[in-house]
Design a protein around this motif. Structure first.
Motif: not given
Length: 103
Positions: A25-28, A63-72
């Motif tokens: 989602l958009e946002g900081e 919003i607690v965190e913006q990130g990227r998941d584990k690699k698939v």
């Protein structure tokens, strides 16, 4: 009290105080987000089901965190053709903390 909300093409059951990992989602970090696609709100014996959404209901989340998941890893192979491809993908996500369910 709990609710079922739709975001990112998926449905989640949430309650106040829950932490949720959804599509980006958009946002900081630290901003407040309102989710308005509420499909069901249950408060003890009172259950309100939307058709398709509940009018006036919304969920306030932080919003607690913006990130990227584990690699698939995606591996493709065709036997006897000397063809193999290995690709990786990391899906972006937003972690939300549910603050309040408004009806």
């Amino acid at each position: 009290m709990y609710a079922i909300v739709r975001t990112g093409g998926k449905q989640y059951q949430v309650a106040a105080g829950d932490r949720l990992k959804v599509e980006k989602l958009e946002g900081e970090v630290g901003e407040t987000v309102e989710l308005s696609d509420v499909l069901l709100v249950a408060d003890g014996e009172n259950v309100t089901i939307g058709a398709p959404i509940v009018d006036g209901a919304k969920i306030v989340a932080k919003i607690v965190e913006q990130g990227r998941d584990k690699k698939v890893l995606v591996f493709k192979k065709k036997r006897r053709k000397n063809y193999q491809v290995l690709r990786g993908h990391r899906q972006p996500f937003t972690a939300l903390s549910i603050e309040q369910i408004m009806q």
